[in-house]
Scaffold this active site. Sequence first.
Site, PDB file in Angstrom:
ATOM      1  N   TYR A  91      -4.839   5.492  -2.947  1.00 26.53           N
ATOM      2  CA  TYR A  91      -3.615   6.052  -2.374  1.00 26.53           C
ATOM      3  C   TYR A  91      -2.926   7.003  -3.345  1.00 26.53           C
ATOM      4  O   TYR A  91      -3.074   6.892  -4.566  1.00 26.53           O
ATOM      5  CB  TYR A  91      -2.652   4.947  -1.928  1.00 26.53           C
ATOM      6  N   CYS A  92      -2.188   7.960  -2.752  1.00 19.87           N
ATOM      7  CA  CYS A  92      -1.336   8.863  -3.522  1.00 19.87           C
ATOM      8  C   CYS A  92       0.090   8.694  -3.010  1.00 19.87           C
ATOM      9  O   CYS A  92       0.462   7.599  -2.574  1.00 19.87           O
ATOM     10  CB  CYS A  92      -1.836  10.307  -3.421  1.00 19.87           C
ATOM     11  N   TRP A  93       0.898   9.740  -3.068  1.00 17.31           N
ATOM     12  CA  TRP A  93       2.310   9.603  -2.716  1.00 17.31           C
ATOM     13  C   TRP A  93       2.507   9.289  -1.235  1.00 17.31           C
ATOM     14  O   TRP A  93       3.162   8.335  -0.861  1.00 17.31           O
ATOM     15  CB  TRP A  93       3.067  10.867  -3.111  1.00 17.31           C
TER      16      TRP A  93
END
Length: 346
Positions: A91-93
């Site tokens: 996951y990222c932002w």
Amino acid sequence: MKNITFADAQNLKNPIFIDIRSPREYAEDHIEGAINLPLFSDQEREIIGKIYKYEGVSQAKLAGLNFLSPKLPRLVKEILAYKEKGDIVVYCWRGGLRSLVFTEILRLVDIYVYRLEGGYKSYRQEVVRFFETAKTLFPVVLYGMTGVGKTLILKKLAEKGLPVLNLEQLASHRGSVFGHLGLLPQPSQKRFESMLYDVLKELKGFPFLVEGESRKIGKLFLPKELFQRMQEAPVILLELPEEQRIKNLLRDYQVDKIDIKYFLESLQSITVYLGRAKVESLSEDLKKGRFYEFTKTLLREYYDPLYKKSTAYLRNIKKVISGNDIDELVAGISEYWGEFTGRDLK
């Protein structure tokens, strides 16, 4: 690569969350237990942001590619190592370009992982929703005068297998004017709420023990709904002799091991309550190493009077437990807990 929601990821046999955001983003908050494998350093992310602002999307993407390319062999190797231990969820932002690009690169070399829909933001939304439905939480609150040792009591109760929420431990603050001394810096508000969420969701609606606190602990705030539940909760009132409370405080604060300048600085903030003459007298005690006298005076003239003014909890007292030391209080709470949890908690 397959998209997955946070709720579904929780149902994987052994989910391993990989946070590919920058170290600063990760430190601000992250999914509990997530491993930080940043695609970009904090400085690199800042540079990309400036390029995006002044030169446009295409140039920012090229800059990102230049930063990322040399790191790919190492990142892929680390992903392979974690993949042997469980199901990878990247996951990222907010489930955007960073996670999309990285998972596609992995797919091109036949490494298949999950990509978290909505990224960290979807997790954060889950934490917020959890506390908005705090009616499913059943706290039982420990109250007692300063120095009764509630944080240590909760630690000992946890070691016995009782369900506890240790707020001061999570907040890295003892909830007093000197509460930060000798402890690690406090986490961010979001990180604090994530740690609370991680403990509470594991309780699955079962009653738990927690110390009585104001809503603010140092710079941090308890979620409004949790604090409201604590205000309405059953109370166990703990009592220890003054002498033992002084000994507990001297042990907890390790006054003789911390530079007294930090105590002197914090002491100034309560001048409005004690008056300048009393604060100067307490300062003199510190400077001359009279730590026992310093603690005793603070208890009698500052902490105990403040405690006695906060009487809202009195209407909810279900049990008063007195003892000569912390171990006696722990034994009393343990004995009472079985009786209490057998009742109708609604």
